[in-house]
Write an enzyme that holds these catalytic residues in place. Structure first.
Site, PDB file in Angstrom:
ATOM      1  N   HIS A  91       1.382  -9.385   4.702  1.00 55.04           N
ATOM      2  CA  HIS A  91       0.213  -8.520   4.564  1.00 55.04           C
ATOM      3  C   HIS A  91      -0.283  -8.625   3.117  1.00 55.04           C
ATOM      4  CE1 HIS A  91      -1.862  -4.896   6.558  1.00 55.04           C
ATOM      5  NE2 HIS A  91      -2.558  -5.186   5.473  1.00 55.04           N
TER       6      HIS A  91
ATOM      7  N   ASN B 165      -7.572  -6.451  14.352  1.00 53.13           N
ATOM      8  CA  ASN B 165      -7.993  -5.355  13.489  1.00 53.13           C
ATOM      9  C   ASN B 165      -9.509  -5.249  13.561  1.00 53.13           C
ATOM     10  OD1 ASN B 165      -5.345  -5.184  12.744  1.00 53.13           O
ATOM     11  ND2 ASN B 165      -5.666  -5.744  10.594  1.00 53.13           N
TER      12      ASN B 165
ATOM     13  N   GLU C 123      -5.066  -2.482  13.997  1.00 51.59           N
ATOM     14  CA  GLU C 123      -5.626  -1.575  12.996  1.00 51.59           C
ATOM     15  C   GLU C 123      -6.982  -1.098  13.474  1.00 51.59           C
ATOM     16  OE1 GLU C 123      -6.044  -2.703   8.887  1.00 51.59           O
ATOM     17  OE2 GLU C 123      -4.071  -3.668   8.845  1.00 51.59           O
TER      18      GLU C 123
ATOM     19  N   TRP D 266      -4.792   3.041  12.015  1.00 50.57           N
ATOM     20  CA  TRP D 266      -4.676   2.859  10.575  1.00 50.57           C
ATOM     21  C   TRP D 266      -5.213   4.131   9.913  1.00 50.57           C
ATOM     22  CZ3 TRP D 266      -2.225  -0.683   7.681  1.00 50.57           C
ATOM     23  CH2 TRP D 266      -2.395  -0.585   6.295  1.00 50.57           C
TER      24      TRP D 266
ATOM     25  N   TYR E  40     -12.957  -2.521  12.668  1.00 50.24           N
ATOM     26  CA  TYR E  40     -13.447  -1.276  12.077  1.00 50.24           C
ATOM     27  C   TYR E  40     -14.937  -1.029  12.313  1.00 50.24           C
ATOM     28  CZ  TYR E  40      -9.047  -0.914   9.486  1.00 50.24           C
ATOM     29  OH  TYR E  40      -7.724  -0.799   9.155  1.00 50.24           O
TER      30      TYR E  40
ATOM     31  N   ARG F  27       4.059   0.034  13.076  1.00 49.58           N
ATOM     32  CA  ARG F  27       3.779  -1.281  12.517  1.00 49.58           C
ATOM     33  C   ARG F  27       3.861  -1.191  10.998  1.00 49.58           C
ATOM     34  NH1 ARG F  27      -1.832  -4.101  11.212  1.00 49.58           N
ATOM     35  NH2 ARG F  27      -0.973  -6.048  10.427  1.00 49.58           N
TER      36      ARG F  27
ATOM     37  N   GLN G 262       0.793  -1.213   0.000  1.00 50.91           N
ATOM     38  CA  GLN G 262       0.000   0.000   0.000  1.00 50.91           C
ATOM     39  C   GLN G 262       0.831   1.271   0.000  1.00 50.91           C
ATOM     40  OE1 GLN G 262      -2.637  -1.680   3.347  1.00 50.91           O
ATOM     41  NE2 GLN G 262      -4.059  -0.383   2.206  1.00 50.91           N
TER      42      GLN G 262
ATOM     43  N   ASN H 150      -1.427 -10.854   8.595  1.00 59.53           N
ATOM     44  CA  ASN H 150      -2.444  -9.829   8.771  1.00 59.53           C
ATOM     45  C   ASN H 150      -3.745 -10.292   8.129  1.00 59.53           C
ATOM     46  OD1 ASN H 150      -3.183  -6.813   9.320  1.00 59.53           O
ATOM     47  ND2 ASN H 150      -3.873  -7.210   7.234  1.00 59.53           N
ATOM     48  N   GLU H 151      -4.788 -10.355   8.933  1.00 62.30           N
ATOM     49  CA  GLU H 151      -6.141 -10.633   8.468  1.00 62.30           C
ATOM     50  C   GLU H 151      -6.217 -11.890   7.592  1.00 62.30           C
ATOM     51  OE1 GLU H 151      -7.903  -7.128   6.782  1.00 62.30           O
ATOM     52  OE2 GLU H 151      -7.732  -5.997   8.655  1.00 62.30           O
TER      53      GLU H 151
ATOM     54  N   GLU I 289      -5.705   1.872  -1.308  1.00 61.31           N
ATOM     55  CA  GLU I 289      -6.678   1.102  -0.530  1.00 61.31           C
ATOM     56  C   GLU I 289      -7.160  -0.099  -1.351  1.00 61.31           C
ATOM     57  OE1 GLU I 289      -9.061  -0.365   2.381  1.00 61.31           O
ATOM     58  OE2 GLU I 289      -7.327   0.963   2.502  1.00 61.31           O
ATOM     59  N   TRP I 290      -6.198  -0.980  -1.644  1.00 59.48           N
ATOM     60  CA  TRP I 290      -6.456  -2.237  -2.324  1.00 59.48           C
ATOM     61  C   TRP I 290      -7.290  -2.043  -3.594  1.00 59.48           C
ATOM     62  CZ3 TRP I 290      -2.757  -5.038  -0.689  1.00 59.48           C
ATOM     63  CH2 TRP I 290      -2.311  -4.919   0.631  1.00 59.48           C
TER      64      TRP I 290
END
Length: 943
Positions: free
Chosen positions: A600, A786, A852, A894, A788, A555, A499, A644-645, A901-902
């Site tokens: 990631h 993480n 995150e 984050w 949100y 991180r 990213q 990650n995730e 953003e992907w």
């Protein structure tokens, strides 16, 4: 008098029913009910021969929301009755759509399909022990009659009587309680004075008075028509008013005048002497042309017919006003508001307002027996409507007071049954006890419905409502905690290699699956991470920006293919190793602790070419890569995150293929990938634990992502579904590592069951060996989380044989949660606290870092939305630490800066720093949220 939508509204029907000795203050024989209105919930605006109403035309002309479909009560009336039965009410007030039974308003247009609908509704109510209360008119005049003047034309009175007689004939044997019309003040002033209601006429000088005159005459005619053939039934009218309180003693007359102009306008002819209040006649005559009052005159015969033309008195309490005399400050134009001569300021409804209004009615209209219909508190539609629940409690307390003051109360009706179309606000505000998903028409019980049900069970007596009405975390959501985080609490910011780094093929780096995915035009606007924030060349500036925030940790992730271009140790790339050595050294030189993520999402493409995470050998490749990183950087890195995730990799990458590598295998591949990720993590953890921890004393964990999953209702099935959703999302990975070493029992049960239904001999969920379970269990030093957003969960059978279908549920978000630039991210801070408590309880309160948490917007520098997000989420985390003893060690915001953003490319921004992606130098600029976060870190909490 009223210039905006009411926020609180209560309808009271005052009747001459008898009461008896009681075990509660309200008596043994007490009516409990709810109410609704045809246009607001029925939908089917042109179905089965229905003609258009003035509200159909009004909403179609102005655009925006309308009642065309609404809650689809026309087709789902049995569901409505089921909800009434759930609430244990014994009365239901509904209104009849005149244009559904007489499409053009005249008897010659009789529509049997419409009549049959109401017959079916009444029969369904009666068969379930619920007394129907039918209202003949609630604002929705047939549009065909409006062409001839509508309520401005006195012939509408004759047509209303004919329509009423027809309905009395069709339903009179089953319906024993009738309302001629509800809230006629709205039709008179809002519909014809300020034009905010259909038909949208603004003629405040004369039209409101003409319309009111004809409405009163129509009511009287319908009343007498009903009493001719149904002497045992009851029929009345529901009026509406604000409760008007004098601002000072000198304004007492003004407040009384206001009450007479609003309530007395209709009530005095019907419940008083048959004519208008004297104060209205005097003031309107004075300001009218000589010899011709703007207030119409009743004949002596009409006065006789008006007087007493109601078996009960209905009143809608809308707002509470603080009133001052305004005779000398009114605009020069003539009209209803000038005639009244007051100025009212809306004030918060307080305890005693309803009781005082009822006392006023008692004293004015000889103490009639009262049935109250409470329209509730408007809201945005949250399922946990604590504010409405509290408003209902206040209303009931007021009614208890009213009884103690000698007011004879015989019933209470809550309204509305369902969320529906609001007359002036469309679907922006909600009044229902049941939430309606207007897409699929699903109904979900709100907390206020649970309160009302329990109130009925307690016969209206005060009670301590159970916690499941509104969970503790939600009840405390508005309680801002001013306290400090622990002294050793860790603050940091986070990024990810693909990213921010750019340099996609620089200095020997190999392609990753995200390079391939992006170059295949799979990202928004064909954007890529080829340059991104160019952190590969600007890492020193990044470190200074981290330092400027005052945080102790940074991180970041290592790009596997930068260190090992083809994913294998034989391809070790010195330039890649040097880059991360330089970054780590720069961080340490500036007093910043590195927290390093090994993976990631950017798998070397060379390994994807042999199956990627669907290939069991990936665990060995990952372990080799992790060992290289431990060897190269382990002497300076104390905090390692393996993955990650893992959920995102498994489901989005290999399940539905919307993320790299774009594999679509939602039934089997998704589970195999997750299995191999867990194997990879466990292997790398033990490698570090055995070979490196004795020397470097670092810690290794994994970062898992999870939304909070709240049961949509308090039903056992929804509660089980919410737990199931959490186990399928978070427990899928957490239970093998932080739990008993195996997949959650509910996953094994449901995937196995679905696999058998599919015709398979074995489950699509892989099985751990006993040895694997042993090494899985406890393979962590900390929990990375993480988080949100939140979803509500509803139990629902799903016929799909996929990861999602295996769960037998669906999720939704709350109408009240603010959105963000990312459509998946709805702001619900209390979800974080709930999730932290869940992890505490399921996994023995492990040391946990929130790795995150952030908010997506358009990249504005004055990013107040992000500030609000960080403030509210970190405060919920603070509550989890102080109130719930959750073992939270740190928080990584984050993100450090705006980045790719992907698949959304550069269209959504999460950074504390803005990055100008149109400038080749990629300059960074701190945002207001960066300044806020700096202060938060400095204060280590909230003073």
């Amino acid at each position: 008098m009223r210039t905006e939508i009411t926020s609180f509204c209560a309808v009271l029907v005052i009747s001459v029913f008898s009461t008896s000795a009681a075990t509660s203050v309200f008596g043994d024989v007490f009516a409990w009910g709810v109410s609704s209105a045809a246009y607001q919930i029925e939908g089917a605006w042109n179905a089965d021969g229905k003609g258009p109403s003035i509200w159909d035309e009004f909403t179609h002309k102005r655009g925006g929301d309308n009642g065309d479909d609404s809650a689809d009560g026309y087709h789902r009336y049995r569901d409505h009755v089921m909800h009434l039965k759930e609430l244990k009410v014994n009365h239901y007030k509904f209104s009849i759509s005149w244009s559904r039974v007489l499409p053009d308003g005249t008897i010659s247009s009789r529509n049997n399909a419409g009549i049959e609908y109401y017959k079916n509704l009444v029969a369904e109510l009666s068969s379930n022990g619920i007394e129907p209360v039918a209202c003949l008119y609630q604002h929705d005049l047939p549009a065909a009659l409006q062409k001839y003047g509508g309520w401005m034309n006195e012939t509408t009175i004759d047509l209303f009587e004919t329509y009423s007689r027809m309905m009395f004939t069709e339903l009179g044997n089953s319906v024993k309680l009738w309302i001629t019309m509800t809230s006629p003040w709205n039709d008179a002033f809002r519909g014809h004075g300020d034009g905010s209601f259909a038909p949208g006429i603004s003629q405040p000088e004369t039209a409101p008075y003409i319309v009111a005159h004809n409405l009163i005459r129509a009511h009287s005619r319908a009343y007498h028509a009903y009493k001719e053939g149904h002497p045992q039934g009851k029929i009345g009218i529901v009026l509406n008013t604000d409760w008007q309180k004098p601002a000072a003693a000198a304004d007492t007359d003004a407040a009384t005048r206001g009450m007479q102009f609003s309530l007395g306008w209709f009530a005095q002819p019907i419940f008083g002497n048959g004519d208008y209040p004297e104060v209205m006649k005097t003031r309107i005559d004075t300001s009218s042309p000589e010899g011709k009052s703007r207030l119409p005159t009743f004949t002596s015969q009409e006065i006789t017919q008006n007087r007493g033309s109601s078996d009960f008195f209905g009143i809608t309490k809308e707002m509470t006003l603080s009133v001052v005399d305004n005779n000398n400050n009114m605009p020069p134009s003539v009209g209803y508001m000038k005639d009244m001569g007051i100025r009212g300021t809306v004030i918060k409804s307080s305890e005693g307002d309803i009781s005082d209004l009822l006392l006023w009615i008692k004293n004015t209209f000889n103490n009639p027996v009262i049935h109250m219909l409470d329209a509730g508190l408007s809201g945005c539609g949250t399922l946990y409507d604590e504010d409405r629940l509290q408003a209902m409690k206040q209303t009931i307390a007021d009614l208890r007071t009213a009884v103690s003051r000698g007011i004879r109360l015989a019933g209470y009706f809550a309204a509305q049954l369902l969320d529906g179309f609001d007359w002036t606000e469309g679907y922006k505000v909600k009044y229902g006890l049941y939430h309606v998903e207007f897409g699929n028409k699903e109904r979900l019980q709100k907390a206020s419905a649970r309160y009302y049900l329990t109130l009925i069970q307690h016969q209206g007596n005060e009670f301590d409502y159970p916690k499941y009405f509104v969970p503790e975390v939600i009840r405390q959501k508005n309680d801002f905690l001013r306290a400090k985080f622990p002294p050793d609490f860790t603050w940091g910011v986070a990024t990810a290699a693909y990213q921010i780094e750019g340099g996609w093929n620089a200095d020997g780096k190999g392609p990753s699956i995200w390079d391939t995915f992006a170059h295949d035009n799979r990202l928004a606007y064909s954007q890529t991470g080829d340059v991104a924030c160019d952190s590969y060349h600007k890492y020193r500036e990044d470190v200074q920006n981290v330092k400027r925030l005052g945080v102790s940790h940074y991180r970041f992730s290592i790009a596997w293919s930068r260190v090992l271009p083809d994913g294998r140790v034989t391809s070790l790339n010195k330039a890649g190793v040097d880059y991360y050595n330089n970054l780590i050294d720069e961080l340490l030189a500036n007093g910043i602790t590195p927290m390093v993520t090994l993976y990631h999402w950017d798998l070397p493409q060379a390994l994807q070419d042999i199956g990627g995470f669907q290939n069991a050998s990936i665990a060995d490749y990952f372990n080799d890569y992790a060992r290289v990183c431990f060897e190269q950087f382990g002497d300076r890195v104390q905090l390692w995150i393996t993955f990650n995730e893992a959920f995102v990799v498994s489901w989005l990458g290999y399940g539905i293929g919307v993320f790299a590598p774009g594999i679509n295998s939602p039934a089997e591949g998704v589970y195999q990938v997750a299995h191999n990720i867990i194997r990879s993590h466990v292997k790398a953890y033990h490698t570090y634990d055995k070979l490196f921890k004795p020397h470097y004393h670092g810690k290794v964990g994994i970062t898992l992502d999870s939304d909070w999953k709240e049961p949509a209702t308090s039903s056992a099935m929804d509660r089980y579904a919410a737990e199931r959703a959490l186990q399928f999302k978070l427990g899928w990975f957490a239970n093998p590592i932080y739990g008993n070493g195996d997949y959650p029992a509910v996953m094994k049960q449901y995937v196995g069951m679905k696999s058998r239904e599919e015709g398979r001999n074995s489950s699509r969920l892989p099985v751990w060996s006993e040895e694997e379970i042993k090494i899985n269990k406890g393979s962590y030093d900390f929990f990375g989380l993480n988080h949100y957003t939140t979803q509500y969960v509803v139990d629902n059978h799903d016929n799909r044989f996929t990861y999602e279908g295996d769960q037998d549920l669906y999720t939704k978000v709350d109408d009240c949660w603010p959105g963000s630039r990312a459509d998946w991210l709805k702001v619900n801070p209390w979800g974080l606290r709930s999730l932290l408590r869940w992890i505490r309880d399921r996994y023995n309160n492990p040391p946990l870092y929130v790795t995150e948490n952030g908010f997506g917007d358009n990249g504005e520098l004055d990013d107040q939305g992000r500030i609000s997000y960080y403030r509210s989420y970190t405060n919920e985390m603070l509550k989890a630490i102080h109130h719930d003893q959750c073992n939270v060690k740190g928080y990584m915001a984050w993100s450090l800066m705006d980045n790719l953003e992907w698949t959304s490319g550069y269209t959504i921004k999460f950074g504390l720093y803005s990055v100008n992606f149109t400038d080749p130098n990629r300059p960074r600029t701190i945002k207001e949220s960066g300044k806020f976060f700096t202060q938060l870190v400095h204060d280590n909490g909230y003073n």
